[in-house]
Scaffold this motif. Structure first.
Motif, PDB file in Angstrom:
ATOM      1  N   UNK A 181       0.844  -1.195   0.000  1.00 13.44           N
ATOM      2  CA  UNK A 181       0.000   0.000   0.000  1.00 13.44           C
ATOM      3  C   UNK A 181       0.878   1.242   0.000  1.00 13.44           C
ATOM      4  N   UNK A 182       0.628   2.113  -0.949  1.00 12.05           N
ATOM      5  CA  UNK A 182       1.334   3.387  -1.064  1.00 12.05           C
ATOM      6  C   UNK A 182       0.388   4.478  -0.582  1.00 12.05           C
ATOM      7  N   UNK A 183       0.761   5.163   0.490  1.00 14.55           N
ATOM      8  CA  UNK A 183      -0.125   6.180   1.064  1.00 14.55           C
ATOM      9  C   UNK A 183       0.495   7.546   0.802  1.00 14.55           C
ATOM     10  N   UNK A 184       0.179   8.068  -0.398  1.00 17.56           N
ATOM     11  CA  UNK A 184       0.779   9.337  -0.835  1.00 17.56           C
ATOM     12  C   UNK A 184      -0.039   9.925  -1.986  1.00 17.56           C
ATOM     13  N   UNK A 185      -1.371   9.828  -1.895  1.00 15.74           N
ATOM     14  CA  UNK A 185      -2.231  10.288  -2.986  1.00 15.74           C
ATOM     15  C   UNK A 185      -3.415  11.077  -2.425  1.00 15.74           C
ATOM     16  N   UNK A 186      -4.282  11.511  -3.340  1.00 14.45           N
ATOM     17  CA  UNK A 186      -5.404  12.375  -2.984  1.00 14.45           C
ATOM     18  C   UNK A 186      -6.737  11.642  -3.048  1.00 14.45           C
ATOM     19  N   UNK A 187      -7.759  12.313  -2.515  1.00 16.43           N
ATOM     20  CA  UNK A 187      -9.152  11.971  -2.776  1.00 16.43           C
ATOM     21  C   UNK A 187      -9.734  13.104  -3.618  1.00 16.43           C
ATOM     22  N   UNK A 188     -10.802  12.857  -4.386  1.00 13.82           N
ATOM     23  CA  UNK A 188     -11.307  13.887  -5.299  1.00 13.82           C
ATOM     24  C   UNK A 188     -11.846  15.136  -4.609  1.00 13.82           C
ATOM     25  N   UNK A 189     -12.446  14.962  -3.432  1.00 11.83           N
ATOM     26  CA  UNK A 189     -13.022  16.096  -2.715  1.00 11.83           C
ATOM     27  C   UNK A 189     -13.109  15.755  -1.238  1.00 11.83           C
ATOM     28  N   UNK A 190     -13.335  16.767  -0.406  1.00 10.66           N
ATOM     29  CA  UNK A 190     -13.344  16.606   1.050  1.00 10.66           C
ATOM     30  C   UNK A 190     -14.212  15.449   1.510  1.00 10.66           C
ATOM     31  N   UNK A 191     -15.376  15.283   0.899  1.00 14.22           N
ATOM     32  CA  UNK A 191     -16.321  14.244   1.314  1.00 14.22           C
ATOM     33  C   UNK A 191     -16.544  13.198   0.234  1.00 14.22           C
ATOM     34  N   UNK A 192     -15.522  13.000  -0.604  1.00 12.03           N
ATOM     35  CA  UNK A 192     -15.600  11.975  -1.652  1.00 12.03           C
ATOM     36  C   UNK A 192     -14.470  10.981  -1.456  1.00 12.03           C
ATOM     37  N   UNK A 193     -14.728   9.873  -0.772  1.00 17.03           N
ATOM     38  CA  UNK A 193     -13.672   8.879  -0.562  1.00 17.03           C
ATOM     39  C   UNK A 193     -13.311   8.178  -1.860  1.00 17.03           C
ATOM     40  N   UNK A 194     -12.040   7.824  -1.995  1.00 14.84           N
ATOM     41  CA  UNK A 194     -11.601   7.136  -3.212  1.00 14.84           C
ATOM     42  C   UNK A 194     -10.285   6.430  -2.969  1.00 14.84           C
ATOM     43  N   UNK A 195     -10.098   5.320  -3.652  1.00 12.28           N
ATOM     44  CA  UNK A 195      -8.810   4.646  -3.706  1.00 12.28           C
ATOM     45  C   UNK A 195      -8.219   4.870  -5.091  1.00 12.28           C
ATOM     46  N   UNK A 196      -6.904   4.777  -5.191  1.00 19.15           N
ATOM     47  CA  UNK A 196      -6.209   5.049  -6.451  1.00 19.15           C
ATOM     48  C   UNK A 196      -5.682   3.741  -7.035  1.00 19.15           C
ATOM     49  N   UNK A 197      -6.103   3.458  -8.251  1.00 21.03           N
ATOM     50  CA  UNK A 197      -5.771   2.190  -8.898  1.00 21.03           C
ATOM     51  C   UNK A 197      -4.550   2.279  -9.807  1.00 21.03           C
ATOM     52  N   UNK A 198      -3.839   3.370  -9.733  1.00 15.35           N
ATOM     53  CA  UNK A 198      -2.632   3.479 -10.547  1.00 15.35           C
ATOM     54  C   UNK A 198      -2.205   4.925 -10.713  1.00 15.35           C
ATOM     55  N   UNK A 199      -1.058   5.105 -11.308  1.00 18.82           N
ATOM     56  CA  UNK A 199      -0.519   6.435 -11.588  1.00 18.82           C
ATOM     57  C   UNK A 199       0.336   6.359 -12.832  1.00 18.82           C
ATOM     58  N   UNK A 200       0.508   7.471 -13.483  1.00 21.53           N
ATOM     59  CA  UNK A 200       1.251   7.487 -14.737  1.00 21.53           C
ATOM     60  C   UNK A 200       2.762   7.470 -14.505  1.00 21.53           C
TER      61      UNK A 200
END
Length: 459
Positions: A181-200
């Motif tokens: 698990x890499x914990x160094x990314x964002x969520x789209x908005x304050x109350x919009x939870x999201x996980x990140x499935x990749x990066x460029x």
């Protein structure tokens, strides 16, 4: 839901003073990896992280690299029948320049309206600290961890992770885990939870276009020699067409389109009006036949990051410069081979350079591939469910437009199921003056990590 969820939530509220005190201590270290003069601060910060983790049940080591040390910690007391999770983060930060644009000193944390202002407040000390907090709460209540946990916290992510990358093979056996698990990314908005499935992935270059052996008088020599700035402008302009497509041969050859079904699982909502208002610009870049978040996450790009040459001071000087310079970069998506793309780019760029101009191409940094995570996997489901419990709403799935060069290397080294998640926001001003992170998101991040670990233990 973890049966102790409400207990942890209450404990976080009751310990706010301790949380802030410890976090502020972490933030005060001037752990700037880009400048050699801050090496003592880097070492102090690494030792602080190591000591903090030692107090909550981890065996810690400082792994020497060609740059700042990497903090490695592990607790394997759950035993071989339980899965092993590796958490990756970094403790180094960006330089603070220009310091005069900070409202308060960058290494003297200040809290205003629930937001903590300091360099590293979000990237990545804030996100690292909510992991430390979750682990501390879990250890203090249970006296042990329900799964085996390892942490890899490096000290030069902001300058390319070269030291850590160079020792991954040396420590491959120590990095044999089930989940990454890499914990160094964002969520789209304050109350919009999201996980990140990749990066460029990313490629970066410095280009030098050379003409004569000295600057020339534009009246005497204009019309005779080819201006290097003109050659630079024409050549770079030809690399992206009017539809926003990159013209480098074979650039899209290995790019795979997502199916309609897979696209439906991704969060692609975008408030165009709000974006244009916030940044006072138009969303007219990139391949216009794709939606904005497809362009920033699912499609590869070519960008000009800087151009200089000739006379740029006050007044006027009529010269044809001897040299012109540019910084350019490309973001790559899964299946694109950085080496192939780089070779195709250099060969194509040379073909665009007019006679009388010499081109020198310097590759900056490593050739970094994209990283990707399966849309459906145990780790993705565990992270999604954790966010849904904490936010009390469905968790979205996103693909990040930024690059984490170490991510693909860690995937290869661990051969583990991977995911990236975090609590950052685009408004947190990372890398800029007045970087900040909200205290409420720090506490939510700790709860997400607690639920995530509990979900992996159940699975």
């Amino acid at each position: 839901m973890n049966p102790n969820f409400e207990t942890y939530k209450t404990k976080l509220q009751n310990e706010e003073k301790k949380l802030l005190n410890d976090f502020f201590t972490f933030l005060r270290f001037k752990s700037i990896s880009a400048k050699e003069s801050f090496k003592p601060e880097i070492l102090k910060c690494a030792h602080w992280v190591s000591d903090y983790l030692s107090e909550i049940g981890f065996k810690t080591e400082l792994w020497d690299t060609s740059g700042p040390p990497t903090v490695f910690a592990e607790n394997l007391e759950a035993g071989p029948d339980k899965p092993t999770l590796l958490l990756y983060q970094h403790y180094d930060v960006q330089p603070v320049d220009p310091e005069d644009l900070w409202d308060t000193p960058p290494f003297e944390p200040t809290m205003r309206n629930d937001h903590i202002y300091a360099r590293g407040a979000c990237d990545n000390k804030g996100q690292a600290f909510f992991v430390f907090t979750a682990l501390r709460l879990l250890f203090e209540k249970e006296g042990k961890y329900p799964i085996n946990i390892k942490l890899l916290i490096e000290g030069e992510e902001e300058t390319g992770s070269h030291g850590l990358a160079s020792i991954l093979d040396q420590y491959k056996d120590r990095l044999n885990v089930d989940y990454l698990t890499i914990i160094d990314v964002d969520i789209p908005a304050e109350n919009t939870p999201a996980i990140t499935l990749g990066g460029r992935g990313i490629l970066t270059y410095t280009l030098t276009f050379s003409g004569s052996n000295t600057d020339l008088h534009s009246g005497i020599h204009g019309g005779l020699v080819y201006n290097p700035l003109r050659a630079l402008s024409e050549s770079l302009a030809a690399i992206v067409d009017k539809e926003g497509k990159v013209t480098i041969p074979n650039f899209y050859k290995d790019v795979k389109e997502l199916s309609k079904e897979d696209k439906k699982t991704l969060y692609l909502d975008f408030d165009n009006e709000a974006y244009e208002k916030e940044y006072e610009t138009k969303t007219t870049g990139g391949e216009l036949n794709y939606s904005p978040l497809e362009r920033t996450g699912l499609r590869p790009t070519f960008e000009i990051n800087g151009i200089w040459g000739g006379y740029n001071e006050e007044g006027f000087k009529t010269v044809i410069p001897a040299k012109a310079f540019a910084k350019v970069s490309m973001r790559l998506v899964p299946n694109q081979d950085p080496s192939k793309v780089s070779c195709d780019f250099i060969e194509y760029l040379k073909s665009l350079v007019p006679g009388g101009i010499n081109l020198d191409v310097a590759i900056e940094g490593d050739l970094s591939p994209a990283f990707t995570c399966p849309i459906q996997s145990k780790i993705a489901n565990a992270a999604s469910q954790a966010y849904e419990v904490v936010f009390n709403k469905p968790c979205q799935k996103v693909v990040g437009g930024g690059s984490l060069p170490i991510a693909a290397l860690l995937q290869t080294a661990t051969n583990a199921e991977s995911i990236a998640f975090g609590m950052g926001l685009s408004q947190d001003k990372i890398h800029a003056p007045n970087e900040n992170f909200s205290f409420s998101r720090l506490k939510k991040g700790a709860l997400v990590v607690l639920e995530f670990i509990n979900n992996l233990a159940k699975s």
